[in-house]
Design an enzyme around this catalytic site. Structure first.
Site, short mmCIF file in Angstrom:
data_model
loop_
_atom_site.label_atom_id
_atom_site.label_comp_id
_atom_site.label_asym_id
_atom_site.label_seq_id
_atom_site.Cartn_x
_atom_site.Cartn_y
_atom_site.Cartn_z
N TYR A 130 0.92 -8.86 -13.66
CA TYR A 130 0.16 -8.05 -12.70
C TYR A 130 -1.27 -8.58 -12.57
O TYR A 130 -1.78 -8.78 -11.46
CB TYR A 130 0.18 -6.59 -13.16
CG TYR A 130 -0.85 -5.67 -12.54
CD1 TYR A 130 -0.69 -5.19 -11.24
CD2 TYR A 130 -1.96 -5.25 -13.27
CE1 TYR A 130 -1.63 -4.33 -10.69
CE2 TYR A 130 -2.90 -4.39 -12.72
CZ TYR A 130 -2.74 -3.94 -11.43
OH TYR A 130 -3.68 -3.10 -10.88
N1 LIG Z 1 -3.72 1.97 -12.47
C1 LIG Z 1 -4.87 1.43 -12.83
O1 LIG Z 1 -5.43 1.73 -13.89
C2 LIG Z 1 -5.51 0.42 -11.93
C3 LIG Z 1 -6.64 -0.23 -12.38
C4 LIG Z 1 -7.30 -1.11 -11.51
C5 LIG Z 1 -6.81 -1.31 -10.23
N2 LIG Z 1 -5.69 -0.67 -9.83
C6 LIG Z 1 -5.26 -0.91 -8.43
O2 LIG Z 1 -5.82 0.11 -7.65
C7 LIG Z 1 -5.09 0.22 -6.42
C8 LIG Z 1 -4.92 1.67 -6.05
O3 LIG Z 1 -4.26 2.34 -7.08
P1 LIG Z 1 -3.65 3.82 -6.87
O4 LIG Z 1 -3.70 4.50 -8.17
O5 LIG Z 1 -4.24 4.46 -5.67
O6 LIG Z 1 -2.14 3.45 -6.58
P2 LIG Z 1 -0.92 4.43 -6.34
O7 LIG Z 1 -1.35 5.86 -6.45
O8 LIG Z 1 0.21 3.96 -7.17
O9 LIG Z 1 -0.62 4.19 -4.78
C9 LIG Z 1 -0.04 3.01 -4.38
C10 LIG Z 1 0.00 2.98 -2.87
O10 LIG Z 1 0.72 1.81 -2.50
C11 LIG Z 1 1.77 2.21 -1.64
N3 LIG Z 1 2.93 1.36 -1.77
C12 LIG Z 1 3.65 1.10 -2.88
N4 LIG Z 1 4.69 0.32 -2.55
C13 LIG Z 1 4.61 0.10 -1.22
C14 LIG Z 1 5.40 -0.62 -0.30
N5 LIG Z 1 6.52 -1.27 -0.69
N6 LIG Z 1 5.04 -0.64 1.00
C15 LIG Z 1 3.92 0.04 1.43
N7 LIG Z 1 3.15 0.74 0.60
C16 LIG Z 1 3.48 0.77 -0.70
C17 LIG Z 1 2.12 3.61 -2.09
O11 LIG Z 1 2.91 4.24 -1.10
P3 LIG Z 1 3.99 5.39 -1.50
O12 LIG Z 1 3.22 6.68 -1.44
O13 LIG Z 1 5.00 5.27 -0.44
O14 LIG Z 1 4.49 5.09 -2.87
C18 LIG Z 1 0.75 4.18 -2.26
O15 LIG Z 1 0.17 4.50 -1.02
C19 LIG Z 1 -3.82 -0.58 -6.62
O16 LIG Z 1 -3.95 -1.81 -5.95
C20 LIG Z 1 -3.80 -0.83 -8.13
O17 LIG Z 1 -3.14 -2.04 -8.44
C21 LIG Z 1 -5.03 0.19 -10.63
#
Ligand SMILES: NC(=O)c1ccc[n+]([C@@H]2O[C@H](COP(=O)([O-])OP(=O)(O)OC[C@H]3O[C@@H](n4cnc5c(N)ncnc54)[C@H](OP(=O)(O)O)[C@@H]3O)[C@@H](O)[C@H]2O)c1
Length: 218
Positions: A130
């Site tokens: 990732y």
């Molecule tokens: N988790 C961490 O600690 C962390 C740390 C640093 C950065 N990040 C990054 O921060 C960003 C935002 O995170 P978040 O917590 O807001 O993520 P999240 O709540 O998991 O939301 C992910 C989004 O991506 C969409 N998505 C997933 N698969 C998809 C697909 N096949 N086609 C279109 N849309 C899709 C989801 O849509 P659905 O509602 O349809 O699922 C949702 O809108 C991400 O890029 C993540 O990698 C995360």
């Protein structure tokens, strides 16, 4: 007023960001993949656009983003498998760049990740993949020649924002409320002069407006 296309509109960051953008009088379109999400987006004043990053190609994404000024990418596979990570976190931003170019859209905001996350811990192979994938996407955007901002939050918390951050070209690792990530994106979008920047973000002790002002180059 800008016309903003939000990839990840239904996610933890995206669903907090959209109302902030609307409040700031922008027009917002949001990508969704399951039918029940369309009505929810519409109810919030977001124009729903159907598309699944596992299937959509750059041409189709280009048609979806036509007519917008800004694209925000906050989608992610959220640890749902290597193939999904590669396609969503890796190829998603690459398709975004192509889609933007096809439409003359210059302003792109990518939510990436702080590389220090997980260091020194018992990190699984999927997490290493990732982080590598996120960096590859950052590199593709940084090489695009467009007016990009790469925002690298620390580990995300499921909380609304309080507007107190540590935001700069380099900050030490920490956690950050998803609401603060959304507030930061909204603030950056309102400052188009801040561009071609890689920015780290955690929760902190500086008011967001002050942190954003400090980013403006003389
Ligand atoms: N988790 C961490 O600690 C962390 C740390 C640093 C950065 N990040 C990054 O921060 C960003 C935002 O995170 P978040 O917590 O807001 O993520 P999240 O709540 O998991 O939301 C992910 C989004 O991506 C969409 N998505 C997933 N698969 C998809 C697909 N096949 N086609 C279109 N849309 C899709 C989801 O849509 P659905 O509602 O349809 O699922 C949702 O809108 C991400 O890029 C993540 O990698 C995360």
């Amino acid at each position: 007023m800008a016309r903003i296309f939000l990839i990840g509109a239904t996610g933890g960051v995206g669903h907090r960001l959209a109302p902030m953008l609307i409040h700031a009088r922008h027009e917002v379109s949001g990508l969704y993949r399951s039918p029940e999400q369309a009505e929810a987006l519409r109810a919030e004043g977001i124009a729903p656009v159907e598309g699944d990053l596992m299937e959509i190609d750059a041409k189709a994404l280009g048609r979806a983003v036509a007519g917008h000024d800004v694209i925000v990418f906050s989608a992610g596979a959220a640890g749902s498998g290597l193939d999904r990570t590669a396609e969503i976190d890796g190829q998603g931003p690459v398709k975004m760049i192509e889609a933007a170019r096809a439409n003359g859209i210059r302003r792109l905001y990518l939510v990436s990740a702080m590389p220090e996350a997980g260091r020194g811990g018992d990190v699984k192979d999927g997490f290493e993949f990732y982080m590598r994938t996120k960096k590859e996407a950052d590199a593709a955007l940084a090489a695009s020649g467009l007016d990009w901002v790469i925002l690298r939050p620390g580990t995300l918390l499921h909380e609304d924002g309080d507007g107190m951050v540590s935001l700069a070209r380099a900050v030490t690792y920490g956690t950050v409320k998803r609401g603060n990530v959304a507030q930061t994106l909204a603030a950056l979008i309102d400052r188009p002069e801040i561009r071609q920047e890689v920015l780290d973000l955690t929760d902190g002790h500086t008011p967001l407006a002050e942190a954003v002002d400090a980013l403006v180059r003389p």
